[in-house]
Design a protein around this motif. Sequence first.
Motif, PDB file in Angstrom:
ATOM      1  N   TYR A 160       6.439   3.837 -10.998  1.00  0.00           N
ATOM      2  CA  TYR A 160       6.331   2.795 -10.729  1.00  0.00           C
ATOM      3  C   TYR A 160       7.194   1.756 -11.727  1.00  0.00           C
ATOM      4  O   TYR A 160       8.190   1.140 -11.219  1.00  0.00           O
ATOM      5  CB  TYR A 160       5.128   1.952 -10.469  1.00  0.00           C
ATOM      6  N   ASN A 161       6.834   1.967 -12.935  1.00  0.00           N
ATOM      7  CA  ASN A 161       7.725   0.928 -13.883  1.00  0.00           C
ATOM      8  C   ASN A 161       8.836   1.494 -13.996  1.00  0.00           C
ATOM      9  O   ASN A 161      10.165   0.682 -14.469  1.00  0.00           O
ATOM     10  CB  ASN A 161       6.948   0.898 -15.100  1.00  0.00           C
ATOM     11  N   LYS A 172      11.093   0.643 -10.653  1.00  0.00           N
ATOM     12  CA  LYS A 172      10.931  -0.562 -10.142  1.00  0.00           C
ATOM     13  C   LYS A 172      10.556  -0.680  -8.632  1.00  0.00           C
ATOM     14  O   LYS A 172      11.303  -1.131  -7.865  1.00  0.00           O
ATOM     15  CB  LYS A 172      11.945  -1.581 -10.829  1.00  0.00           C
TER      16      LYS A 172
END
Length: 320
Positions: A46-47, A50
């Motif tokens: 996810y990070n 993004k």
Amino acid sequence: MYSFLHQKFITNLKKSLTKITGASILLAISGGQDSLCILKLFLDLYNQYKFQLGVINIDHSWRYDSTKNTYHIINILSNSKIPVYIYKISCTDISELKSRILRYQILLKTASTYNYTIIVTAHSLSDQVETCLYNLLKGTSNDGLNSLRWKRQLNSKIQVLRPILNFTRYEIAWFCKFFSLPYWSDISNYNYETQRNRIRQELIPYLQLYFNSKIETNLCRFLDNNHKDCEYLKQNTIKIYQKIKHRELIAINYKQLIQQHSAIQHRVLYFFFLYNLNDTVSSYTLKTILNHLKKKSSVNLKYKRLKIRNSNEWLYISKI
């Protein structure tokens, strides 16, 4: 910590999407092994990428524990900032086909409302094999064998993506166990009155034991080859339709049509009705029309509120 399935997942995304970073994704999950596997994969990445990620769960109310299953999903995502969309279908007496249509209507409407461009489902390699065998036993066409593909465009803005379609059930089971994922066990999967469950629990293990231990991998290879053949036929179907269609009326030149191979004849006629009526005509109706045309006899059929007839060298559709 990343696993080999994380890398496999990233590779699949890069092959399927033109742009991964910032992709707007609506992830459809049920709470089972496949769902929690793909959920963790997206959360772990996810990070890094993004993602604009949202999660949707649709409760069909078919099981007595379906509501608890939904709360289980909510609890899993309670500490995340990811939006979750929950739907409950109270009508339980509809068929599996109508239920699937309704599910995709909900998915499409939610994605459109909240500006998601990609709907992701957790279908795996095993699901693809089960669907192939299920459709084959029903007597489907070559196109029907490939109903589960890596991606499919639903409209001009939204597509469906299946990024773990080459994950086996054994890989997913290992992944869930290794990362201690609290997946929900669906007891309905062990109801042998359902044909799909019999295929999953009895037919495929039987084929693996007595015929070929790599039956799933081999069937998927066959489906990939079959998909290429079907895509080639589709391209030729459209080319021929463009060549023989009437410039002004809803009609095709049937004399040019019957000069084609029988497989192309059927496909062009099917496309003719689908394109102009937005309706799928049965194989029986298509065969009846083609038989009349090949025998050079007149066609005068009623289809719903329409009339199908031939005159000179043209096959027409007109209102009654």
